[in-house]
Design a protein around this motif. Structure first.
Motif, short mmCIF file in Angstrom:
data_model
loop_
_atom_site.label_atom_id
_atom_site.label_comp_id
_atom_site.label_asym_id
_atom_site.label_seq_id
_atom_site.Cartn_x
_atom_site.Cartn_y
_atom_site.Cartn_z
N ALA A 89 0.86 -1.18 0.00
CA ALA A 89 0.00 0.00 0.00
C ALA A 89 0.90 1.23 0.00
N GLN A 90 0.76 2.06 -1.03
CA GLN A 90 1.58 3.26 -1.15
C GLN A 90 0.67 4.46 -1.38
N ALA A 91 1.16 5.62 -1.03
CA ALA A 91 0.42 6.84 -1.35
C ALA A 91 0.36 7.00 -2.87
N HIS A 92 -0.83 7.29 -3.40
CA HIS A 92 -0.99 7.44 -4.85
C HIS A 92 -0.07 8.56 -5.33
N PRO A 93 0.84 8.28 -6.29
CA PRO A 93 1.86 9.27 -6.67
C PRO A 93 1.33 10.49 -7.39
N THR A 94 0.16 10.40 -8.03
CA THR A 94 -0.34 11.52 -8.83
C THR A 94 -1.63 12.13 -8.29
N SER A 95 -2.26 11.48 -7.35
CA SER A 95 -3.56 11.97 -6.87
C SER A 95 -3.38 13.22 -6.02
N SER A 96 -4.33 14.13 -6.15
CA SER A 96 -4.30 15.36 -5.36
C SER A 96 -4.96 15.16 -4.00
N GLN A 97 -5.59 14.01 -3.81
CA GLN A 97 -6.24 13.68 -2.55
C GLN A 97 -5.39 12.68 -1.78
N THR A 98 -5.90 12.27 -0.61
CA THR A 98 -5.19 11.28 0.19
C THR A 98 -5.60 9.88 -0.27
N ASP A 99 -5.27 9.54 -1.50
CA ASP A 99 -5.63 8.25 -2.07
C ASP A 99 -4.48 7.26 -1.94
N THR A 100 -4.82 5.99 -2.07
CA THR A 100 -3.84 4.92 -1.90
C THR A 100 -3.79 4.05 -3.14
N LEU A 101 -2.58 3.62 -3.49
CA LEU A 101 -2.38 2.68 -4.58
C LEU A 101 -1.95 1.34 -3.99
#
Length: 204
Positions: A89-101
């Motif tokens: 689980a990583q912080a989404h690299p391009t999302s402007s929100q607190t999304d997870t990849l």
């Protein structure tokens, strides 16, 4: 779940939380340069994984001759995943929100299907923690740990937010509070009715 979309291919949306399933070869097409742990044909492991394993063995064996290992950086390793699967689980690299990849990887599509079936079983699901999860059967994970730095969503000094979080983690207090509130309100109504009844009797 609302707004769920299923897509085939290596392209991921720039917004929203995403779960990507694949093999190391297919995941090589996914941009992971910003991640401390990368699932590709050539895998990149955070040193925290090695530190955790080293310190765990040291603790279990009671060996006090070596200091706790705290090494930073990464190692690059070219091999296969074998029988185990990896969930990161990583912080989404391009999302402007607190999304997870989320990335779920296994060596072959058949093995991936088997491991995902094990992952959502009751025995495995309750053992998930951290942001790195590795398993090779439905009984117990191979490794569970927090690789990346933890982050908070919301205001750290918001007392109301802390109270809501604490109550959500302790649901029994909601029930106890409800029972106590009902008891107090019932006692208050009883005392008022008793007082009113006494006043009526005195007026006779």
């Amino acid at each position: 779940m609302l707004n769920v979309q299923i897509a085939m291919g290596s392209e991921v949306t720039k917004e929203g939380s995403i779960i990507v399933l694949g093999t190391p070869e297919t995941l090589s097409q996914l941009e992971q340069s910003e991640f401390s742990t990368a699932m590709e044909a050539t895998k990149r492991w955070s040193y925290r994984l090695q530190n955790n394993l080293y310190n765990h063995i040291r603790t279990v064996t009671g060996d006090e001759s070596f200091k706790e290992m705290r090494t930073n950086g990464q190692t690059v390793q070219k091999n296969d995943l074998g029988e185990q699967a990896i969930l990161t689980a990583q912080a989404h690299p391009t999302s402007s929100q607190t999304d997870t990849l989320f990335i779920v990887a296994a060596q072959t599509p058949e093995l991936l299907q088997t491991r995902v079936t094990e992952l959502v079983s009751l025995s495995m699901w309750g053992q998930m923690a951290g942001d790195f999860f590795a398993w090779k059967d439905a009984l117990s994970p191979s490794l569970v740990m927090q690789v990346n730095d933890k982050y908070e969503v919301g205001e750290a000094d918001d007392n109301w937010l802390h109270l809501r979080l604490w109550l959500s983690n302790n649901p029994w207090y909601w029930l106890i509070g409800f029972v106590v509130t009902v008891f107090v309100v019932s006692l208050f109504i009883y005392l008022l009715l008793k007082r009113r009844n006494k006043q009526v009797q005195d007026s006779w």
